[in-house]
Design an enzyme around this catalytic site. Sequence first.
Site, PDB file in Angstrom:
ATOM      1  N   GLU A 262     -52.394  37.234  19.579  1.00  0.00           N
ATOM      2  CA  GLU A 262     -52.604  36.712  20.933  1.00  0.00           C
ATOM      3  C   GLU A 262     -53.719  35.660  20.937  1.00  0.00           C
ATOM      4  O   GLU A 262     -54.796  35.871  20.395  1.00  0.00           O
ATOM      5  CB  GLU A 262     -52.979  37.861  21.865  1.00  0.00           C
ATOM      6  CG  GLU A 262     -53.224  37.445  23.302  1.00  0.00           C
ATOM      7  CD  GLU A 262     -53.688  38.599  24.173  1.00  0.00           C
ATOM      8  OE1 GLU A 262     -53.647  38.450  25.408  1.00  0.00           O
ATOM      9  OE2 GLU A 262     -54.093  39.644  23.627  1.00  0.00           O
ATOM     10  N   LYS A 323     -46.456  35.606  29.422  1.00  0.00           N
ATOM     11  CA  LYS A 323     -46.799  36.993  29.715  1.00  0.00           C
ATOM     12  C   LYS A 323     -46.593  37.307  31.196  1.00  0.00           C
ATOM     13  O   LYS A 323     -47.040  36.564  32.072  1.00  0.00           O
ATOM     14  CB  LYS A 323     -48.255  37.261  29.312  1.00  0.00           C
ATOM     15  CG  LYS A 323     -48.672  38.717  29.431  1.00  0.00           C
ATOM     16  CD  LYS A 323     -50.096  38.913  28.932  1.00  0.00           C
ATOM     17  CE  LYS A 323     -50.499  40.376  28.989  1.00  0.00           C
ATOM     18  NZ  LYS A 323     -51.878  40.606  28.517  1.00  0.00           N
ATOM     19  N   CYS A 375     -50.027  41.990  24.343  1.00  0.00           N
ATOM     20  CA  CYS A 375     -51.100  42.945  24.618  1.00  0.00           C
ATOM     21  C   CYS A 375     -50.674  44.050  25.586  1.00  0.00           C
ATOM     22  O   CYS A 375     -49.932  44.949  25.232  1.00  0.00           O
ATOM     23  CB  CYS A 375     -52.322  42.191  25.149  1.00  0.00           C
ATOM     24  SG  CYS A 375     -53.821  43.200  25.266  1.00  0.00           S
TER      25      CYS A 375
END
Length: 502
Positions: A262, A323, A375
Amino acid sequence: MPIISRAGWLAHFIAFISGSLITLSLAPFNLWPLAILSVALLYLGLDKLGQRAAMARSWWFGFGLFASGASWVYVSIHQFGSAPPILAGILTLLFVAGLALFFIPLGYLWARWLRTNNAFFNIFSFAALWVALEIFRGWFLTGFPWLYLGYSQTSSLLRGLAPLGGVWLISFVLALTATAIVYTYQHRILGTATLCLIWLASTPLVLINWTTPSSKPLSVLAVQGNIDQNMKWDSYRLSYQLALYRDMTIAQPRADLIIWPETAVPINKDRAEVYLAGIQAWALRQESGFITGIPMLLPDETGKTYYYNGVTAGALAQGDYLKQKLVPFGEYVPLQDSLRGLIDFFDLPMSDFRPGPKEQSLLSLKDQKIAPFICYEVVYPDFAAGLSAQSNVLLTISNDAWFGESIGPIQHLQMAQMRAIEAGRWMIRSTNNGISALIDPQGKVITQAPQFEQTVLTGNVIPMQGLTPYLRFKSWPLLILISFLLASAFLLAKKYKKTISR
């Protein structure tokens, strides 16, 4: 009446300790039977209490759970948010105390509406209530789907339930087990019969393979740069970071797929085009696919631009992903007009991201589809199932440096293991500072990189095909079941209370 079933501070303290047992049942401790003991103690403690006392008892239980299992947020607030220790401690206390509020409805609903004089209904309705509130906690205000009871079983025989109904089905069975154990003392035949039925029906499921290989294994290379969080967004250290990931990558033998974690490239994609083109050209000569986490600045339909936390793929891999599930305060600030500027924690770098659109294409490597989770996204069961059902391989990239040397990254890894089990697919986990790992469809960590080291994780994953029942139906069958159980218990309790009021 046992002390735990009475009102008072001693019983509340026992509830606090009981809640903390769930943390001990999870990684890194993995004392999974304590998950059952924890719920059994709570159930016994709520047995005779009135509404107010039951609400207080369940709050203390939740406070014990989150104080022991989620207090790692102190690291983010103090170490990276620059809050003084006392202020960081107060904010952490408020955080875990606030999360414990999710348990108050459990005590209230149980004491006010669902508790009956029927032992059989109590066993099932309490388990249904437990899972209903776990699901609610994962949804309300974007959710905090952490420390679910079912995660304790990634290495037990009950993990076979995950492909059938996900982590919440495991939570349901554990809560059933806990209440049945309580009733083995009061109603020995009923409790014992329920326990035998639950475990005899559940354990053989671990032997079923719901998915099959769709192609030959893919070799994977995951680079773990171990960039200190304090330097990650420092523009003066940008060249060092980009050179580090480039040099660590090209020093390795060829792999089918190269993964960076990330925001491994900590500048917007449009500013990194030349750099990315060089890496992708090298990967193409190696006949490899390349995937990295990177922020993106993109316009919406009105032309206004917003920041997104994203993933981009190149060389033999293709696709971009933005995301969707953002971390509060880490990636966006709730009530930011009021909170921005109060303390550094509310002004963290890159804390103004927007969520990506719901309908996005997966990444691909030749004819294999890769489901990306950035994440926090990997901790949402049904959300992850939606992407996993379209994929052959799962990928989660993360920067767990926010957690420091706490148990947070280990808990995060365990949740990725559960997603692999639910989907019947291999999971690649690539992180900045650990724990990077390759996880098989049974949730076993096949290989992992040590934490807090600059290293490269290598190994093979096998693309899989086919859908587990959970990927096909998500949590809908379980939701229907618990709705039926709760509705039945409500009607029975209402009838029972009318009877005793006459």
